[in-house]
Design an enzyme around this catalytic site. Structure first.
Site, short mmCIF file in Angstrom:
data_model
loop_
_atom_site.label_atom_id
_atom_site.label_comp_id
_atom_site.label_asym_id
_atom_site.label_seq_id
_atom_site.Cartn_x
_atom_site.Cartn_y
_atom_site.Cartn_z
N HIS A 62 0.81 -1.21 0.00
CA HIS A 62 0.00 0.00 0.00
C HIS A 62 0.84 1.26 0.00
CE1 HIS A 62 -2.86 -2.77 2.41
NE2 HIS A 62 -3.09 -2.90 1.12
N LYS A 72 6.12 5.94 6.96
CA LYS A 72 5.60 5.05 8.00
C LYS A 72 6.73 4.54 8.88
CE LYS A 72 1.81 3.26 5.18
NZ LYS A 72 1.19 2.05 4.61
N TYR A 132 1.79 1.36 13.52
CA TYR A 132 2.65 2.22 12.73
C TYR A 132 2.19 3.67 12.78
CZ TYR A 132 -0.89 1.16 9.14
OH TYR A 132 -2.07 0.99 8.46
N ASP A 170 -6.50 -6.07 -2.07
CA ASP A 170 -5.13 -6.47 -2.41
C ASP A 170 -5.07 -7.54 -3.49
OD1 ASP A 170 -4.09 -4.60 -0.71
OD2 ASP A 170 -3.77 -6.00 0.94
#
Length: 187
Positions: A62, A72, A132, A170
């Site tokens: 992603h 991130k 995250y 996905d």
């Protein structure tokens, strides 16, 4: 804390100092001034957490496009993951290449993935929790992805990676060759 540069520029594994005794452990997981000077001068605006029930769950790859591109800082709170960053920066000498690291709750290590990269992971054990921090807020309109199994990228996923555990989103992500140029590196 120790900053370990991975083979792709700007992707950094962070290994903290863990103080253990018979009661357990203490670890400093983030210090803004250290992170700014040793890794990247960024500001985090949101923190996310996911639970994956099954071993072999794949999440990703992603990324978000501008103006909501995200850096991130990923860590595994419970369990273990194989964490991956794919360089999507056109003009980068490592465009289309990936770097990865195993992150575990026991080691308390983290992976910094700057904006301009796709990110994904595979759980190595059941009941894995990943947290995250991100540098931009989530934007549904800018939420994009890359096929986890794109042969041009050729991520060496662990043997436990289970394509049946992919989300519907996905399962239909485009290949690198079909992505527009979302990120550029100035020459």
């Amino acid at each position: 804390m120790e900053a370990i540069k991975l083979p792709i520029s700007d992707v950094v594994e962070i290994r903290p100092r863990i103080l253990r005794d018979d009661r357990g452990y203490f670890v400093e997981t983030f210090r803004a001034n250290w992170f700014s000077s040793e890794v990247a001068p960024v500001e985090f605006v949101q923190e996310n957490q996911s639970l994956s029930m099954a071993q072999g769950t794949i999440r990703g790859l992603h990324f978000q496009s501008e103006p909501f591109a995200q850096g991130k800082l990923v860590r595994c709170v419970e369990g273990a993951i194989f964490d991956v960053a794919v360089d999507l920066r056109h003009g980068s000498p490592t465009y289309g290449q990936w770097a990865g690291a195993t992150l575990t709750a026991q080691d308390c290590n983290q992976l910094w993935i700057p904006s301009g990269f796709a990110h994904g992971f595979c759980t190595l054990v059941p009941q894995t929790v990943v947290a995250y921090k991100v540098t931009a807020y989530y934007s549904r309109e800018n939420d994009l992805g890359l096929a986890w199994d794109d042969p041009d990228v050729n991520v060496a996923w662990p043997d436990v990676a289970d394509p049946t555990k992919l989300s519907a989103k996905d399962q239909v992500q485009p290949r690198l060759a079909d992505l527009p140029s979302y990120f550029e590196v100035a020459n």
